[in-house]
Design a protein around this motif. Structure first.
Motif, PDB file in Angstrom:
ATOM      1  N   ASP A  48       0.818  -1.548   0.234  1.00 45.64           N
ATOM      2  CA  ASP A  48       0.313   0.299  -0.107  1.00 45.64           C
ATOM      3  C   ASP A  48       1.135   1.073   0.434  1.00 45.64           C
ATOM      4  O   ASP A  48       0.674   2.312  -0.451  1.00 45.64           O
ATOM      5  N   GLY A  49       1.997   1.350   1.001  1.00 48.68           N
ATOM      6  CA  GLY A  49       3.042   2.345   0.584  1.00 48.68           C
ATOM      7  C   GLY A  49       3.525   2.715  -0.772  1.00 48.68           C
ATOM      8  O   GLY A  49       4.028   4.185  -0.926  1.00 48.68           O
ATOM      9  N   VAL A  50       4.007   1.249  -0.950  1.00 47.67           N
ATOM     10  CA  VAL A  50       4.662   1.672  -2.605  1.00 47.67           C
ATOM     11  C   VAL A  50       3.982   2.472  -3.541  1.00 47.67           C
ATOM     12  O   VAL A  50       3.870   3.354  -4.652  1.00 47.67           O
ATOM     13  N   ASP A  51       2.371   1.911  -2.993  1.00 52.98           N
ATOM     14  CA  ASP A  51       0.845   2.374  -4.033  1.00 52.98           C
ATOM     15  C   ASP A  51       1.568   3.567  -4.576  1.00 52.98           C
ATOM     16  O   ASP A  51       1.329   4.790  -5.512  1.00 52.98           O
ATOM     17  N   GLY A  52       0.528   4.479  -2.975  1.00 53.75           N
ATOM     18  CA  GLY A  52       0.866   5.687  -2.728  1.00 53.75           C
ATOM     19  C   GLY A  52       2.029   6.324  -2.917  1.00 53.75           C
ATOM     20  O   GLY A  52       1.992   7.508  -3.723  1.00 53.75           O
ATOM     21  N   ALA A  53       3.235   5.950  -2.391  1.00 54.60           N
ATOM     22  CA  ALA A  53       4.503   6.540  -3.367  1.00 54.60           C
ATOM     23  C   ALA A  53       4.449   7.045  -4.653  1.00 54.60           C
ATOM     24  O   ALA A  53       4.724   7.333  -5.237  1.00 54.60           O
ATOM     25  N   ARG A  54       4.132   5.421  -5.077  1.00 48.07           N
ATOM     26  CA  ARG A  54       3.897   5.743  -6.729  1.00 48.07           C
ATOM     27  C   ARG A  54       2.447   6.944  -7.406  1.00 48.07           C
ATOM     28  O   ARG A  54       2.992   7.333  -8.424  1.00 48.07           O
ATOM     29  N   ARG A  55       1.907   6.662  -6.823  1.00 46.48           N
ATOM     30  CA  ARG A  55       0.371   7.739  -7.242  1.00 46.48           C
ATOM     31  C   ARG A  55       1.066   9.163  -6.885  1.00 46.48           C
ATOM     32  O   ARG A  55       1.901   9.836  -7.618  1.00 46.48           O
ATOM     33  N   THR A  56       2.771   9.838  -5.873  1.00 45.56           N
ATOM     34  CA  THR A  56       3.029  10.696  -5.304  1.00 45.56           C
ATOM     35  C   THR A  56       4.227  11.027  -6.726  1.00 45.56           C
ATOM     36  O   THR A  56       3.674  11.912  -7.228  1.00 45.56           O
ATOM     37  N   VAL A  57       4.437   9.644  -6.853  1.00 42.63           N
ATOM     38  CA  VAL A  57       5.890  10.144  -8.405  1.00 42.63           C
ATOM     39  C   VAL A  57       4.859  10.642  -9.564  1.00 42.63           C
ATOM     40  O   VAL A  57       5.175  11.620 -10.073  1.00 42.63           O
ATOM     41  N   HIS A  58       3.708   9.463 -10.030  1.00 44.12           N
ATOM     42  CA  HIS A  58       3.321  10.433 -10.907  1.00 44.12           C
ATOM     43  C   HIS A  58       2.232  11.125 -11.208  1.00 44.12           C
ATOM     44  O   HIS A  58       2.473  12.236 -11.693  1.00 44.12           O
ATOM     45  N   SER A  59       2.084  12.113 -10.279  1.00 42.92           N
ATOM     46  CA  SER A  59       1.270  13.443 -10.042  1.00 42.92           C
ATOM     47  C   SER A  59       2.999  14.321 -10.127  1.00 42.92           C
ATOM     48  O   SER A  59       1.685  15.792  -9.823  1.00 42.92           O
ATOM     49  N   SER A  60       3.498  13.937  -9.411  1.00 46.62           N
ATOM     50  CA  SER A  60       4.591  14.887  -9.006  1.00 46.62           C
ATOM     51  C   SER A  60       5.590  15.301 -10.142  1.00 46.62           C
ATOM     52  O   SER A  60       5.627  16.915 -10.155  1.00 46.62           O
ATOM     53  N   VAL A  61       5.660  14.502 -10.757  1.00 47.13           N
ATOM     54  CA  VAL A  61       7.142  14.609 -11.896  1.00 47.13           C
ATOM     55  C   VAL A  61       6.381  14.537 -13.107  1.00 47.13           C
ATOM     56  O   VAL A  61       6.261  14.471 -13.556  1.00 47.13           O
ATOM     57  N   GLY A  62       5.270  13.433 -13.276  1.00 44.27           N
ATOM     58  CA  GLY A  62       4.637  12.865 -14.565  1.00 44.27           C
ATOM     59  C   GLY A  62       4.248  10.864 -14.852  1.00 44.27           C
ATOM     60  O   GLY A  62       3.580  11.084 -15.053  1.00 44.27           O
ATOM     61  N   THR A  63       5.879  11.123 -14.822  1.00 43.30           N
ATOM     62  CA  THR A  63       5.954   9.561 -14.581  1.00 43.30           C
ATOM     63  C   THR A  63       6.821   9.087 -14.212  1.00 43.30           C
ATOM     64  O   THR A  63       7.386   9.673 -13.555  1.00 43.30           O
ATOM     65  N   ALA A  64       6.526   8.110 -13.887  1.00 42.17           N
ATOM     66  CA  ALA A  64       7.651   6.692 -13.115  1.00 42.17           C
ATOM     67  C   ALA A  64       7.586   5.155 -13.978  1.00 42.17           C
ATOM     68  O   ALA A  64       6.131   4.358 -14.487  1.00 42.17           O
ATOM     69  N   SER A  65       7.847   4.634 -13.277  1.00 41.45           N
ATOM     70  CA  SER A  65       8.816   2.385 -14.089  1.00 41.45           C
ATOM     71  C   SER A  65       8.910   2.550 -12.670  1.00 41.45           C
ATOM     72  O   SER A  65       9.388   3.082 -11.777  1.00 41.45           O
TER      73      SER A  65
END
Length: 72
Positions: A48-65
């Motif tokens: 769950d924490g990783v999912d939340g972190a991924r959402r933060t990355v996507h929203s603040s930076v745009g894309t992430a893998s």
């Protein structure tokens, strides 16, 4: 933070942030980063924490893998 790192001669810079997804330090580090590594325990809370972190990355930076496997 990105301006502070400009011109730095280093192969790798590790920016360890507190576990606060929308905090100013975390957002500044994401802005300065070109790669993100997620560290989590292998539990449902960790996923769950990783999912939340991924959402933060996507929203603040745009894309992430990420190579973090999704749980069924």
């Amino acid at each position: 933070m990105k301006i502070s790192l400009t011109g730095l001669q280093a192969d790798v810079v590790v920016i360890d942030c507190p576990n606060r997804q929308d905090g100013p330090l975390t957002l500044s580090a994401l802005n300065a980063a070109d790669t993100v590594v997620y560290a989590a325990t292998a539990t449902s809370d960790g996923i769950d924490g990783v999912d939340g972190a991924r959402r933060t990355v996507h929203s603040s930076v745009g894309t992430a893998s990420s190579s973090v496997p999704r749980t069924p």
